[in-house]
Design a protein around this motif. Structure first.
Motif: not given
Length: 458
Positions: A302, A297, A339-340, A344, A299
């Motif tokens: 994340v 990721s 958590g996506e 994100s 982000d």
């Protein structure tokens, strides 16, 4: 001494399967050969007719080993391989008939190690090996009757030959794999568990207790010379992270440069740290094909949930060093992490659009949930439920978000076709309610996606 057939199950013709050189099986074969056993490697790329013509089974084998590299292609749009393995093993048993003393049937390999208890039962092996296979196979062959009909798994252990013997592959097998476009072969430089704690990765479990050994440089040199002489020009170092120990990694890169094997290129998985200017300079002079980094990721929130030990600042620095030294890079991104969410995805896409060059992005959607990983523990799912292709939850709008946010230059026709196939497959998956304590970790209505077309366990 025993007579042993070693079957590369990863070379079976199966949908979504892309056979690669059987480096793990060759390590086992080499260990058995060095100990005086008679072996024959059955590879269906080298000998396609052997899939249907099972006459090789009729030879007087004491044991037949079956290596399983993958359970499925870890792709949303693909089915699993287990049913193909079951069908083949059933045919093998039929070919063996009702012999009074049939050969011992042994399972092993990285895919097998992950699902050892489940596959032992479904494939009906006498014994299975979890983890490194060389010494375990030697132990089994030393006492065949002990394991006949045992129906149990044993744990692989350290093999002295990894640091003392040169691994040289049969010329005919290497020549077979040179016929593939862009033929590549794996080379192992260390047996050391990855220090990172990525929640999706089973690497440490597969590797087992390996004492953290580094292969001596002279053995690596001999292996590379032999590979080059066979006509293969691309090498991939199979270490979990090539530069996890930067000092040793620098020595390996220096060795490659000093060998100066014409047209030989190489690549590996790297981490953005440690990755200093000296290392980048060494890489630039070694004919490295590309540096593969896997932030997964882009982000920072994340990335932390994934268990990464670095963030986008380290990715920035790594890419800057690569570009300054003219080193090609590949950046692996997998959308759909714990958590996506909408933000994100937008953050990762903005980073990609603004900082990655054409050809640098390698994109996937969906995290395959594997046993013995943080992701599996997070979801508290039994291993039996993971045998069929099973993916971590992601929002039903994820594909739309990616298409909206990502520049079209990163979505050429081939990528877009695969992307659409994955989205179509995700709609045909079984959805299960998400436990309340994970609602914040995975903003979606279900904790996992299991392919509904997957055959049920038996």
């Amino acid at each position: 001494m025993a007579r042993v057939a070693l079957v590369n199950m990863a070379s079976l013709p199966m949908p979504g399967n892309e056979p690669i050189f059987p480096i793990g099986l060759r390590c086992v074969q080499d260990a058995l050969d060095n100990s005086g056993h008679y072996t024959r490697l059955i590879d269906f790329v080298e000998n396609p007719s052997a899939v249907d013509d099972l006459s090789w089974i009729a030879e007087s084998w004491d044991a037949i080993g079956f290596t399983i590299r993958n359970i499925d292609p870890i792709d949303l749009s693909c089915d699993g391989h287990v049913q193909h393995y079951e069908n083949f093993l059933n045919r093998v048993r039929q070919a063996l008939g009702d012999a009074d003393q049939p050969p011992l049937l042994i399972g092993g390999g990285p895919g097998y190690s992950l699902f050892a208890d489940q596959l032992l039962a479904r494939l009906r092996f006498d014994v299975g090996v979890v983890g490194p296979g060389e010494q375990a196979m030697l132990d089994i062959l030393a006492d065949l009757d002990r394991y006949r009909g045992a129906g149990k798994n044993i744990t692989g252990r350290r093999y002295d030959g990894f640091v003392s013997k040169v691994l040289q592959h049969p010329k005919s097998l290497m020549e077979t794999y040179t016929k593939f476009d862009g033929a590549m072969i794996g080379v192992e430089t260390r047996r050391k568990t990855c220090y990172q704690g990525c929640v999706y990765c089973p690497y440490a479990y597969i590797s087992g207790d390996n004492s953290g050994e580094l292969k001596p440089l002279n053995l690596i040199a001999s292996e590379l010379r032999s590979i080059h002489a066979s006509g293969i020009r691309r090498v991939f170092f199979t270490d979990g992270i090539f530069n996890s120990e930067l000092r040793y990694a620098k020595e390996v890169v220096k060795l490659i440069t000093e060998l100066n094997l014409p047209q030989l290129t190489w690549s590996a998985y790297f981490t953005p740290k440690p990755f200093d200017d000296e290392f980048a300079e060494l890489l630039a002079g070694s004919n490295v094909e590309f540096v593969v980094i896997s932030p997964d990721s882009l982000d920072d929130r994340v990335m932390k949930l994934l268990g990464k030990t670095f963030d986008t600042r380290h990715v920035d620095r790594c890419l800057e060093r690569c570009r300054r030294h003219g080193i090609p890079a590949r950046v692996n991104i997998v959308f759909g992490a714990p958590g996506e969410d909408r933000e994100s995805v937008r953050n990762s896409a903005q980073y990609i659009n603004s900082k990655l060059e054409d050809g640098e992005l390698v994109m996937h959607v969906g995290y395959r949930v594997l046993p013995q990983t943080g992701m599996a523990r997070q979801l508290n799912m039994p291993d039996d439920d993971l045998v069929g292709p099973t993916f971590y939850p992601f929002h039903s709008d994820l594909f739309s978000w990616i298409i909206q946010d990502l520049d079209s230059r990163f979505m050429p026709a081939k990528v877009l076709i695969n992307f659409m196939a994955a989205r179509s497959a995700s709609k045909r998956m079984t959805k299960v309610p998400l436990p309340a304590d994970l609602q914040e970790a995975a903003p979606t209505e279900f904790p996992y996606l299991a392919l509904s077309r997957q055959l049920p366990l038996v």
